[in-house]
Design a protein around this motif. Structure first.
Motif, PDB file in Angstrom:
ATOM      1  N   ILE C  27     -73.862  15.882  30.274  1.00 44.67           N
ATOM      2  CA  ILE C  27     -73.205  16.232  31.534  1.00 44.67           C
ATOM      3  C   ILE C  27     -71.807  15.613  31.523  1.00 44.67           C
ATOM      4  CG2 ILE C  27     -73.456  16.226  34.039  1.00 44.67           C
ATOM      5  CD1 ILE C  27     -75.861  17.415  32.356  1.00 44.67           C
ATOM      6  N   PRO C  28     -70.733  16.421  31.509  1.00 48.39           N
ATOM      7  CA  PRO C  28     -69.389  15.843  31.463  1.00 48.39           C
ATOM      8  C   PRO C  28     -69.071  15.052  32.726  1.00 48.39           C
ATOM      9  CG  PRO C  28     -69.299  18.217  31.854  1.00 48.39           C
ATOM     10  CD  PRO C  28     -70.720  17.877  31.539  1.00 48.39           C
ATOM     11  N   THR C  30     -66.413  14.973  34.266  1.00 48.53           N
ATOM     12  CA  THR C  30     -65.557  15.729  35.171  1.00 48.53           C
ATOM     13  C   THR C  30     -66.339  16.732  36.019  1.00 48.53           C
ATOM     14  OG1 THR C  30     -65.216  17.341  33.433  1.00 48.53           O
ATOM     15  CG2 THR C  30     -63.604  15.574  33.609  1.00 48.53           C
ATOM     16  N   ALA C  31     -67.658  16.805  35.761  1.00 46.74           N
ATOM     17  CA  ALA C  31     -68.466  17.789  36.488  1.00 46.74           C
ATOM     18  C   ALA C  31     -68.458  17.474  37.976  1.00 46.74           C
ATOM     19  CB  ALA C  31     -69.886  17.799  35.956  1.00 46.74           C
ATOM     20  N   LYS C  32     -68.306  18.515  38.782  1.00 40.75           N
ATOM     21  CA  LYS C  32     -68.280  18.330  40.238  1.00 40.75           C
ATOM     22  C   LYS C  32     -69.635  17.874  40.757  1.00 40.75           C
ATOM     23  CE  LYS C  32     -66.925  22.357  40.052  1.00 40.75           C
ATOM     24  NZ  LYS C  32     -66.672  23.798  40.231  1.00 40.75           N
ATOM     25  N   GLU C  33     -70.669  18.623  40.389  1.00 41.88           N
ATOM     26  CA  GLU C  33     -72.023  18.277  40.803  1.00 41.88           C
ATOM     27  C   GLU C  33     -72.844  18.021  39.554  1.00 41.88           C
ATOM     28  OE1 GLU C  33     -75.973  20.405  42.659  1.00 41.88           O
ATOM     29  OE2 GLU C  33     -74.136  21.534  42.378  1.00 41.88           O
ATOM     30  N   PRO C  35     -75.742  17.478  37.079  1.00 43.25           N
ATOM     31  CA  PRO C  35     -77.187  17.624  37.021  1.00 43.25           C
ATOM     32  C   PRO C  35     -77.812  16.513  36.171  1.00 43.25           C
ATOM     33  CG  PRO C  35     -76.165  19.215  35.551  1.00 43.25           C
ATOM     34  CD  PRO C  35     -75.056  18.400  36.158  1.00 43.25           C
ATOM     35  N   LYS C  69     -78.716  16.585  41.030  1.00 41.96           N
ATOM     36  CA  LYS C  69     -78.901  15.168  41.363  1.00 41.96           C
ATOM     37  C   LYS C  69     -79.081  14.916  42.849  1.00 41.96           C
ATOM     38  CE  LYS C  69     -77.212  12.226  37.690  1.00 41.96           C
ATOM     39  NZ  LYS C  69     -76.058  11.578  37.088  1.00 41.96           N
TER      40      LYS C  69
END
Lengths: 95, 95, 95, 95, 95, 95, 95
Positions: C27-28, C30-33, C35, C69
């Motif tokens: 999961i990067p 920079t990911a907004k949401e 997981p 999450k």
């Protein structure tokens, strides 16, 4: 190159404002929610209900429409400007 | 290793912006809600309605799509970037 | 001692972050949401619609899943940490 | 004297926290939404859908349950404390 | 003179608090949402679903009920105080 | 000249407050949401559900009703004051 | 040139306020939500439910209506002012 809208969406080509000077539909400046005019260039297959039945589209390619200015997403295809919107954002068909 | 999306979700590979310089779909800077382009790499089985009937997917693997930038969740699989989103976040199929 | 989730809920064992260093799903930052990954250890019977029909579960025990999450409730059973969430909080199955 | 819950409601006797020291389910302090444990002492007939069909209860009297702390209404019957909640506030059955 | 409640509404006579000193149901002061006790004096015909089918009432005249204090409208008929509320505001029947 | 209400709406003539001094229904000053009294002078054909079936009206012309003060639109027809409201704003029928 | 409204929309010609001085419907200044009067000049085919069934219109061309002032979009066709609104914004038919 073209774009096939999904479900109950349509692809719309905005009609130039200048074409309205010779009579027809004019949106008054005092209008609370100003609609805009356009031409349908592509339609989706229609919305699919919870029980799997397809709700066919009321609009077809070539229809001249009046739509709410607050609906739709701008997109440029092969240099031309279009709008993708749901059929529910369309107020009526100009005849 | 791969990811099978649940229900009406799809797995999307974002298409590089540079591929748009040779004609095709361009998102204008003035667009209120800018859509993005991608390729469908996996699709779920479809949404299941309240009465248990399955609503099949309109999208299939390989479809080139235009989607809303505010939908989807970023995920990295085997070093590649993907997005998981619902079919309803997809505006149309590029043909 | 175990916990049988009600309706369309599942019991999930969170997968350790360290298991992700050898390739696979990352999961990067920079990911907004962002997981998270987990393993399904128990599933409910499924949601029951308004007309009394049962909507069966798409997930089964043993499925390796990616989930949002912001879904789920933490619970500790016999010293182990689990999460109870609805199937709709699951993005996809890792295969 | 007893209380028969209406529709999809249940009457729950809260289980003492001390009974959890000998293994079993422990709710960590770090949990965002802490669930609580209880025993079902009465169940309603079930929810009735819009078309008049009855959705039967998944829970039965005697079930040991884990429920969301933010659901339910406190009530004291013949000197004992109970909670009335909807079945949907129940996360799972302890087995 | 009487009042026939519409649809899924009931007419309720509030039960005096003093009747609770001899055992029975007591609402603790610490309760977050305190329920109140009452007696059903009239019931509507029931809610009518979208497909025209009638959802019959679970409550009947004479039922002793526990209801949420935040539901209902006060009304005085022939000098007596009543409450009009929807059946959904009723938590359970005292037996 | 008269007004035929659409769908599940009714036309109501407000009943004068003075008629309540000789017993009957009195709305206490302490009431949180004070209902008002009126007489039904016209009823619509009823609500039409999503599947096209008509949900008939429970009220009929001549019914003496108690309605929520926050519902309805004032209108004056041939010099008389009326209210147009949905049947759902009506609490019950005075008998 | 005319406009065919989509789905459950109607095209309405506003009736001049001066026509109300000779009796009939008058909207009092004290009204919370003032309705307005108009004449139906075009009607859509009706709303299509989730299961594909058409819900026919209750209004027809020529109906004299009372509608909520907060509904509708102003539009000028061939020099005349009209309003496009949903049938649900119409309170009743003047007869």
């Amino acid at each position: 190159m073209s774009l096939r809208p999904l479900q109950d969406r349509i692809l719309v080509e905005r009609v130039e404002e200048t074409s309205k000077t010779k009579g027809g539909i004019i949106i008054p400046d005092t209008a609370k929610e100003k609609p805009a005019e356009g031409k349908v260039v592509a339609v989706g297959n229609g919305r699919v209900g919870d029980d799997g039945s397809l709700v066919p589209m009321e609009l077809k390619v070539g229809d001249r429409i009046l739509f709410s200015k607050y609906g739709g997403t701008d997109v440029k295809i092969d240099g031309n400007d279009y709008l993708i919107m749901r059929q529910d954002d369309v107020l009526g068909v100009v005849e």
